[in-house]
Motif scaffolding. Structure first.
Motif, PDB file in Angstrom:
ATOM      1  N   LYS A  85       0.842  -1.190   0.000  1.00  5.65           N
ATOM      2  CA  LYS A  85       0.000   0.000   0.000  1.00  5.65           C
ATOM      3  C   LYS A  85       0.878   1.242   0.000  1.00  5.65           C
ATOM      4  O   LYS A  85       2.045   1.196   0.396  1.00  5.65           O
ATOM      5  N   LEU A  86       0.290   2.363  -0.374  1.00  6.07           N
ATOM      6  CA  LEU A  86       1.041   3.614  -0.406  1.00  6.07           C
ATOM      7  C   LEU A  86       1.542   3.985   0.990  1.00  6.07           C
ATOM      8  O   LEU A  86       2.646   4.537   1.124  1.00  6.07           O
ATOM      9  N   GLU A  87       0.773   3.693   2.031  1.00 12.16           N
ATOM     10  CA  GLU A  87       1.213   3.967   3.400  1.00 12.16           C
ATOM     11  C   GLU A  87       2.519   3.238   3.712  1.00 12.16           C
ATOM     12  O   GLU A  87       3.415   3.797   4.347  1.00 12.16           O
ATOM     13  N   LYS A  88       2.628   2.001   3.268  1.00 10.47           N
ATOM     14  CA  LYS A  88       3.854   1.223   3.494  1.00 10.47           C
ATOM     15  C   LYS A  88       5.031   1.808   2.717  1.00 10.47           C
ATOM     16  O   LYS A  88       6.147   1.930   3.250  1.00 10.47           O
ATOM     17  N   ILE A  89       4.783   2.172   1.477  1.00 12.77           N
ATOM     18  CA  ILE A  89       5.851   2.719   0.639  1.00 12.77           C
ATOM     19  C   ILE A  89       6.427   3.994   1.269  1.00 12.77           C
ATOM     20  O   ILE A  89       7.645   4.187   1.322  1.00 12.77           O
ATOM     21  N   LEU A  90       5.559   4.864   1.758  1.00 17.54           N
ATOM     22  CA  LEU A  90       6.017   6.122   2.350  1.00 17.54           C
ATOM     23  C   LEU A  90       6.826   5.872   3.611  1.00 17.54           C
ATOM     24  O   LEU A  90       7.863   6.513   3.836  1.00 17.54           O
ATOM     25  N   VAL A  91       6.371   4.948   4.447  1.00 20.57           N
ATOM     26  CA  VAL A  91       7.124   4.625   5.669  1.00 20.57           C
ATOM     27  C   VAL A  91       8.469   4.018   5.321  1.00 20.57           C
ATOM     28  O   VAL A  91       9.497   4.385   5.896  1.00 20.57           O
ATOM     29  N   ASP A  92       8.491   3.090   4.380  1.00 19.47           N
ATOM     30  CA  ASP A  92       9.760   2.475   3.978  1.00 19.47           C
ATOM     31  C   ASP A  92      10.719   3.507   3.405  1.00 19.47           C
ATOM     32  O   ASP A  92      11.929   3.460   3.642  1.00 19.47           O
ATOM     33  N   LEU A  93      10.176   4.443   2.637  1.00 19.24           N
ATOM     34  CA  LEU A  93      10.992   5.511   2.063  1.00 19.24           C
ATOM     35  C   LEU A  93      11.634   6.341   3.165  1.00 19.24           C
ATOM     36  O   LEU A  93      12.818   6.697   3.084  1.00 19.24           O
ATOM     37  N   PHE A  94      10.882   6.653   4.184  1.00 18.19           N
ATOM     38  CA  PHE A  94      11.380   7.454   5.302  1.00 18.19           C
ATOM     39  C   PHE A  94      12.376   6.655   6.144  1.00 18.19           C
ATOM     40  O   PHE A  94      13.365   7.199   6.646  1.00 18.19           O
ATOM     41  N   PHE A  95      12.141   5.362   6.277  1.00 19.02           N
ATOM     42  CA  PHE A  95      12.958   4.503   7.147  1.00 19.02           C
ATOM     43  C   PHE A  95      14.292   4.129   6.523  1.00 19.02           C
ATOM     44  O   PHE A  95      15.341   4.181   7.177  1.00 19.02           O
ATOM     45  N   ASP A  96      14.267   3.732   5.258  1.00 23.03           N
ATOM     46  CA  ASP A  96      15.439   3.094   4.647  1.00 23.03           C
ATOM     47  C   ASP A  96      16.298   4.107   3.906  1.00 23.03           C
ATOM     48  O   ASP A  96      16.150   4.315   2.703  1.00 23.03           O
ATOM     49  N   LYS A  97      17.200   4.741   4.635  1.00 19.87           N
ATOM     50  CA  LYS A  97      18.047   5.789   4.065  1.00 19.87           C
ATOM     51  C   LYS A  97      19.145   5.211   3.160  1.00 19.87           C
ATOM     52  O   LYS A  97      19.736   5.950   2.370  1.00 19.87           O
ATOM     53  N   ILE A  98      19.420   3.921   3.296  1.00 20.65           N
ATOM     54  CA  ILE A  98      20.488   3.314   2.501  1.00 20.65           C
ATOM     55  C   ILE A  98      19.950   2.785   1.171  1.00 20.65           C
ATOM     56  O   ILE A  98      20.342   3.230   0.095  1.00 20.65           O
ATOM     57  N   LEU A  99      19.024   1.849   1.240  1.00 23.72           N
ATOM     58  CA  LEU A  99      18.493   1.261   0.005  1.00 23.72           C
ATOM     59  C   LEU A  99      17.807   2.316  -0.856  1.00 23.72           C
ATOM     60  O   LEU A  99      17.946   2.328  -2.081  1.00 23.72           O
ATOM     61  N   LEU A 100      17.086   3.240  -0.219  1.00 32.55           N
ATOM     62  CA  LEU A 100      16.327   4.246  -0.950  1.00 32.55           C
ATOM     63  C   LEU A 100      17.006   5.613  -0.886  1.00 32.55           C
ATOM     64  O   LEU A 100      16.353   6.649  -0.853  1.00 32.55           O
ATOM     65  N   THR A 101      18.318   5.586  -0.920  1.00 28.68           N
ATOM     66  CA  THR A 101      19.106   6.814  -0.788  1.00 28.68           C
ATOM     67  C   THR A 101      18.821   7.829  -1.896  1.00 28.68           C
ATOM     68  O   THR A 101      18.859   9.035  -1.676  1.00 28.68           O
ATOM     69  N   ALA A 102      18.499   7.343  -3.101  1.00 33.51           N
ATOM     70  CA  ALA A 102      18.262   8.241  -4.237  1.00 33.51           C
ATOM     71  C   ALA A 102      16.962   9.028  -4.091  1.00 33.51           C
ATOM     72  O   ALA A 102      16.732   9.977  -4.846  1.00 33.51           O
ATOM     73  N   TYR A 103      16.132   8.652  -3.121  1.00 36.83           N
ATOM     74  CA  TYR A 103      14.821   9.281  -2.967  1.00 36.83           C
ATOM     75  C   TYR A 103      14.720  10.119  -1.695  1.00 36.83           C
ATOM     76  O   TYR A 103      13.621  10.471  -1.272  1.00 36.83           O
ATOM     77  N   GLN A 104      15.857  10.450  -1.102  1.00 35.56           N
ATOM     78  CA  GLN A 104      15.854  11.195   0.155  1.00 35.56           C
ATOM     79  C   GLN A 104      15.852  12.708  -0.104  1.00 35.56           C
ATOM     80  O   GLN A 104      15.797  13.169  -1.230  1.00 35.56           O
ATOM     81  N   GLY A 105      15.911  13.460   0.997  1.00 33.53           N
ATOM     82  CA  GLY A 105      16.013  14.913   0.903  1.00 33.53           C
ATOM     83  C   GLY A 105      14.789  15.567   0.310  1.00 33.53           C
ATOM     84  O   GLY A 105      13.652  15.235   0.631  1.00 33.53           O
ATOM     85  N   HIS A 106      15.028  16.527  -0.601  1.00 35.75           N
ATOM     86  CA  HIS A 106      13.939  17.301  -1.178  1.00 35.75           C
ATOM     87  C   HIS A 106      13.010  16.423  -2.003  1.00 35.75           C
ATOM     88  O   HIS A 106      11.790  16.675  -2.059  1.00 35.75           O
ATOM     89  N   GLU A 107      13.559  15.384  -2.650  1.00 38.75           N
ATOM     90  CA  GLU A 107      12.718  14.502  -3.453  1.00 38.75           C
ATOM     91  C   GLU A 107      11.729  13.747  -2.568  1.00 38.75           C
ATOM     92  O   GLU A 107      10.583  13.531  -2.949  1.00 38.75           O
ATOM     93  N   MET A 108      12.169  13.332  -1.374  1.00 41.79           N
ATOM     94  CA  MET A 108      11.257  12.643  -0.470  1.00 41.79           C
ATOM     95  C   MET A 108      10.096  13.550  -0.080  1.00 41.79           C
ATOM     96  O   MET A 108       8.940  13.124  -0.022  1.00 41.79           O
TER      97      MET A 108
END
Length: 247
Positions: free
Chosen positions: A179-202
């Motif tokens: 679900k989108l709720e899970k994706i957003l939490v994972d994005l916020f949590f996983d700074k390593i695997l999802l490093t390209a999506y951090q900062g202003h893009e997040m």
């Protein structure tokens, strides 16, 4: 069209889009027009309004009239094939899948190389990894920061990792998708695997997601609690995105 029982047009005029209101307030609104309305009939109307897509739950007993869409992303053909391989070999496991390419719709600058994340019961992570590794080289199990830098960011990788307890998933056809709720939490949590999506893009991703789609904050925060970041992400959503659970 205004249903004579649901009174959808009147409800919209009374509460407006995007304004939170309680179950008690909605019940009292109906009772103004129908003094003998009982609890069972009222619960049916709540169900009917949700089914029509007009009413969304913000938290228990609190609703909002919503013209935003439900999030139903489309899996790629290759991901469906990989999912079927796993499901055929391990038909009784819990599983979730999502593709980072889905985030492109929320971003100003799209990432060239996306990847796919399969999450399965922790007892079978190794086995699932081995099954997919037989088919493809670019499969990684619980990747390290070095893996992300050297391989995952430069090729369309497949990630295998354990599924977190009570992760929010939805069924789209025969596929269990995050679900989108899970994706957003994972994005916020996983700074390593999802490093390209951090900062202003997040921040862009969060804002666009909340603007375009239905997001249940209770679901989001419950999953965040299971990941140990409930307070941090709640503060981020309130301070940076401007979303409050009671508004």
């Amino acid at each position: 069209m205004n249903d004579t029982k649901l009174m959808t047009d009147d409800i919209i005029k009374q509460f407006g889009y995007g304004n939170a209101f309680t179950s008690k307030e909605l019940f009292e609104f109906y009772r103004i027009h129908e003094a003998n309305l009982n609890e069972n009939t009222f619960r049916w109307r709540i169900y009917a309004l949700k089914k029509e897509g007009l009413l969304s739950s913000v938290k228990r007993g609190v609703y909002v009239l919503d013209h935003r869409k439900k999030y139903h992303p489309e899996l790629s053909r290759s991901t469906k094939m990989q999912y079927n391989i796993i499901n055929n070999r391990f038909p009784y496991i819990e599983m979730s899948v999502w593709q980072t390419s889905w985030l492109d719709n929320f971003m100003n600058h799209q990432i060239y190389n996306a990847f796919t994340i399969f999450e399965v019961d922790k007892e079978v992570v190794n086995s699932v990894y081995n099954v997919l590794k037989e088919k493809k080289d670019n499969v990684f199990m619980n990747p390290t920061e070095k893996d992300v830098e050297n391989y995952i960011l430069s090729e369309n990788a497949i990630i295998i990792r354990p599924l977190v307890k009570e992760a929010p998933v939805q069924e789209i056809g025969k596929f269990k998708v995050a679900k989108l709720e899970k994706i957003l939490v994972d994005l916020f949590f996983d700074k390593i695997l999802l490093t390209a999506y951090q900062g202003h893009e997040m921040k862009n991703i969060f804002k666009q997601a909340f603007n375009a789609y239905e997001i249940n904050l209770t679901t989001l925060y419950r999953y965040a609690r299971n990941r140990g970041i409930k307070d941090k992400i709640e503060k981020y959503v309130q301070d940076e995105i401007g979303i409050h659970q009671d508004v």
